[in-house]
Write a protein that holds these residues in place. Structure first.
Motif, PDB file in Angstrom:
ATOM      1  N   LYS A 148       0.830  -1.208   0.000  1.00  0.00           N
ATOM      2  CA  LYS A 148       0.000   0.000   0.000  1.00  0.00           C
ATOM      3  C   LYS A 148       0.866   1.260   0.000  1.00  0.00           C
ATOM      4  O   LYS A 148       0.561   2.236  -0.695  1.00  0.00           O
ATOM      5  N   GLN A 149       1.939   1.239   0.784  1.00  0.00           N
ATOM      6  CA  GLN A 149       2.833   2.396   0.799  1.00  0.00           C
ATOM      7  C   GLN A 149       3.536   2.552  -0.545  1.00  0.00           C
ATOM      8  O   GLN A 149       3.717   3.666  -1.041  1.00  0.00           O
ATOM      9  N   GLY A 150       3.913   1.421  -1.134  1.00  0.00           N
ATOM     10  CA  GLY A 150       4.519   1.458  -2.460  1.00  0.00           C
ATOM     11  C   GLY A 150       3.571   2.041  -3.486  1.00  0.00           C
ATOM     12  O   GLY A 150       3.979   2.806  -4.372  1.00  0.00           O
ATOM     13  N   GLU A 151       2.299   1.704  -3.369  1.00  0.00           N
ATOM     14  CA  GLU A 151       1.307   2.233  -4.311  1.00  0.00           C
ATOM     15  C   GLU A 151       1.083   3.723  -4.103  1.00  0.00           C
ATOM     16  O   GLU A 151       0.821   4.457  -5.061  1.00  0.00           O
ATOM     17  N   ILE A 152       1.192   4.191  -2.845  1.00  0.00           N
ATOM     18  CA  ILE A 152       1.105   5.632  -2.589  1.00  0.00           C
ATOM     19  C   ILE A 152       2.234   6.351  -3.324  1.00  0.00           C
ATOM     20  O   ILE A 152       2.026   7.403  -3.944  1.00  0.00           O
ATOM     21  N   LEU A 153       3.423   5.785  -3.275  1.00  0.00           N
ATOM     22  CA  LEU A 153       4.559   6.363  -4.003  1.00  0.00           C
ATOM     23  C   LEU A 153       4.305   6.375  -5.507  1.00  0.00           C
ATOM     24  O   LEU A 153       4.601   7.360  -6.192  1.00  0.00           O
ATOM     25  N   LEU A 154       3.769   5.274  -6.022  1.00  0.00           N
ATOM     26  CA  LEU A 154       3.533   5.173  -7.459  1.00  0.00           C
ATOM     27  C   LEU A 154       2.431   6.112  -7.932  1.00  0.00           C
ATOM     28  O   LEU A 154       2.393   6.491  -9.103  1.00  0.00           O
ATOM     29  N   ASN A 155       1.527   6.477  -7.034  1.00  0.00           N
ATOM     30  CA  ASN A 155       0.443   7.391  -7.391  1.00  0.00           C
ATOM     31  C   ASN A 155       0.808   8.856  -7.166  1.00  0.00           C
ATOM     32  O   ASN A 155       0.027   9.754  -7.489  1.00  0.00           O
ATOM     33  N   ALA A 156       1.982   9.096  -6.591  1.00  0.00           N
ATOM     34  CA  ALA A 156       2.388  10.470  -6.292  1.00  0.00           C
ATOM     35  C   ALA A 156       2.636  11.259  -7.576  1.00  0.00           C
ATOM     36  O   ALA A 156       3.208  10.740  -8.535  1.00  0.00           O
ATOM     37  N   THR A 157       2.204  12.498  -7.571  1.00  0.00           N
ATOM     38  CA  THR A 157       2.511  13.394  -8.680  1.00  0.00           C
ATOM     39  C   THR A 157       3.723  14.260  -8.346  1.00  0.00           C
ATOM     40  O   THR A 157       4.387  14.783  -9.250  1.00  0.00           O
ATOM     41  N   THR A 158       3.972  14.427  -7.065  1.00  0.00           N
ATOM     42  CA  THR A 158       5.131  15.183  -6.581  1.00  0.00           C
ATOM     43  C   THR A 158       5.687  14.467  -5.367  1.00  0.00           C
ATOM     44  O   THR A 158       4.915  13.993  -4.522  1.00  0.00           O
ATOM     45  N   PHE A 159       7.001  14.367  -5.270  1.00  0.00           N
ATOM     46  CA  PHE A 159       7.637  13.867  -4.050  1.00  0.00           C
ATOM     47  C   PHE A 159       8.618  14.925  -3.579  1.00  0.00           C
ATOM     48  O   PHE A 159       9.388  15.467  -4.369  1.00  0.00           O
ATOM     49  N   ARG A 160       8.573  15.206  -2.306  1.00  0.00           N
ATOM     50  CA  ARG A 160       9.527  16.139  -1.731  1.00  0.00           C
ATOM     51  C   ARG A 160      10.126  15.559  -0.460  1.00  0.00           C
ATOM     52  O   ARG A 160       9.447  14.886   0.314  1.00  0.00           O
ATOM     53  N   PHE A 161      11.410  15.856  -0.288  1.00  0.00           N
ATOM     54  CA  PHE A 161      12.148  15.403   0.881  1.00  0.00           C
ATOM     55  C   PHE A 161      11.725  16.225   2.089  1.00  0.00           C
ATOM     56  O   PHE A 161      11.347  17.384   1.969  1.00  0.00           O
ATOM     57  N   ASP A 162      11.785  15.603   3.239  1.00  0.00           N
ATOM     58  CA  ASP A 162      11.515  16.281   4.506  1.00  0.00           C
ATOM     59  C   ASP A 162      12.256  17.618   4.537  1.00  0.00           C
ATOM     60  O   ASP A 162      13.481  17.668   4.530  1.00  0.00           O
TER      61      ASP A 162
END
Length: 451
Positions: free
Chosen positions: A395-409
């Motif tokens: 589920k967490q992997g799928e959240i990553l795959l559905n992300a349109t933007t990722f930002r570091f802390d």
């Protein structure tokens, strides 16, 4: 794979050697259908016999063993020898080693900041344009990962240096499915729905949230994650990036607004177990325990993927506890941003083997071998999500795959006196009742005073 073209004793010796090598592989090639064995077979086109590749990083203990289980496939397929060394003093040692000219071929950085600093001194080797394009095309939110691995070189020009591998997700809300089911609540799909659910729980006589900022000398850091998530949900990614570098100031209306978004949840006595006054004093490790009380003291807890370590012993993820994506606003055109962290690989001493190892990290098998054991999340769109060791990781992997933007802390990217200092204490002050604008002014004053 060794070829049985020789006769007699030589055949037996080769067969024994092959069997011994295969014993070091966690999954026998071709046998586990979840894993992409075609990508493993493709590695055999790399002839790296006699090549030694040195890799230095922060992974010790379990992570070291897991990484070495991945390395074994590269060695078996290519004939290379990979020597990994881990250290809990990685950040200090890599600076010494690169400065002394004794760097490993590849270094694994737990944060982009140090990698960017070494790149600016000419101590990292840029990765290829092909690798940069590959990441953009093959990682979910690919441009985000390119941006996070792009730094200024010694010449002051931007170049791509960092390949991300092994990611952590922070944009999660934890809950007890049985509590939701008993009360008739559904998992919210948007921030508007999350706020409406919070209000409904209060109307029903419950407390929607458990929030705790306590963490010894690091008290306050959990609130920085809330604010960072709200920066990504109320502002465009470039505003977030400028905030992290102090181009957008802490007392800017955009940042003050994100702090106040956190306050909507945390500064309401009706919303928080123990009341708003308990937020700043409750230890973050104790905070989620209210989810498991009977009746529940709270229904939701926003925290990163590590928090189940502090759930009651015997808690089964997916049954006794579960999570959902901390949602974005449906009314804002900002996609599905994800806040998190991750490690990046960079070349600190150029070699044919170093380049080949970076190419290996593009292969699905490099990710899936670790995924199938535990502890690795990846934005690689080419992996089989069914290879994840359990449903929670999937589920967490799928959240990553559905992300349109990722930002570091963001706090991890800011100067230490801000991200691990004034930002923490400012959030404690805000949770205790201080005005958000005043808090922003005080944090900015500290930043302005840095030399």
């Amino acid at each position: 794979m060794l070829k049985t073209l020789m006769m007699g004793v030589a055949v037996a010796a080769l067969a024994a050697g092959s069997a011994q090598a295969m014993d070091h592989l966690k999954f026998k090639p071709g046998e586990d259908a979840r894993l992409n064995w075609a990508s493993y077979e493709a590695l055999k086109k790399m002839d790296l016999k006699g090549e030694t590749i040195t890799v230095f990083g922060p992974w010790l203990s379990v992570d070291k063993d897991l990484f070495e289980s991945v390395i074994a496939y590269f060695e078996e397929a290519t004939g290379a020898n990979v020597e990994y060394a881990g250290s809990d003093s990685f950040e200090q040692q890599i600076v010494i080693d690169t400065g002394a000219g004794s760097a490993p071929n590849i270094a694994i950085f737990p944060q982009p900041g140090l990698a960017a600093d070494l790149a600016s001194k000419g101590l990292l080797t840029p990765l290829s344009d092909e690798t940069k394009s590959w990441v953009k095309d093959n990682y979910a939110a690919g441009q985000s990962w390119v941006d996070l691995g792009t730094y200024k070189g010694k010449d002051g020009k931007d170049d791509y240096f960092g390949f991300f591998f092994k990611v952590d997700v922070k944009s999660l809300v934890w809950y007890v499915p049985e509590n939701f089911e008993d009360a008739g609540y559904e998992v919210p799909e948007s921030m508007e729905e999350l706020k409406a659910l919070s209000e409904q729980i209060v109307k029903d006589g419950g407390k929607p949230w458990c929030i705790g900022l306590g963490s010894g000398d690091a008290t306050g850091w959990p609130a920085t994650d809330w604010v960072e998530d709200f920066m990504l949900r109320t502002q465009s990614p470039d505003v977030y990036d400028k905030w992290v570098t102090n181009e957008v100031k802490f007392n800017d209306p955009a940042v003050v607004g994100a702090i106040e978004e956190f306050g909507w949840f945390a500064r309401n006595d009706d919303f928080v177990d123990g009341g708003a006054g308990a937020v700043g004093t409750t230890d973050f490790r104790d905070s989620p325990k209210g989810l498991f009380s009977s009746p529940p003291k709270c229904y939701m807890h926003r925290q990163a993927s590590f928090i189940p370590s502090f759930f009651p012993e015997g808690t089964q993820l997916g049954e006794d506890a579960d999570f959902f994506y901390f949602p974005a606003y449906a009314g804002k055109d900002l996609g599905k941003p994800v806040l998190g962290a991750g490690t990046l690989f960079a070349i600190t001493r150029e070699s044919k083997g170093a380049r080949a190892f970076i190419d290996f990290l593009k292969s699905p098998i490099a990710h899936e071998v670790w995924m199938a054991q535990s502890g690795l999340l990846t934005p690689h769109k080419g992996v089989n999500v069914d290879a994840y060791a359990n449903d929670a990781l999937k589920k967490q992997g799928e959240i990553l795959l559905n992300a349109t933007t990722f930002r570091f802390d963001g706090s991890d990217l800011m100067p230490g006196k801000i991200g691990a200092g004034a930002f923490w204490t400012g959030m404690v002050d805000y949770a205790g009742g201080k005005d958000a604008q005043t808090v922003g002014d005080e944090i900015q004053k500290t930043w302005d005073a840095l030399k």
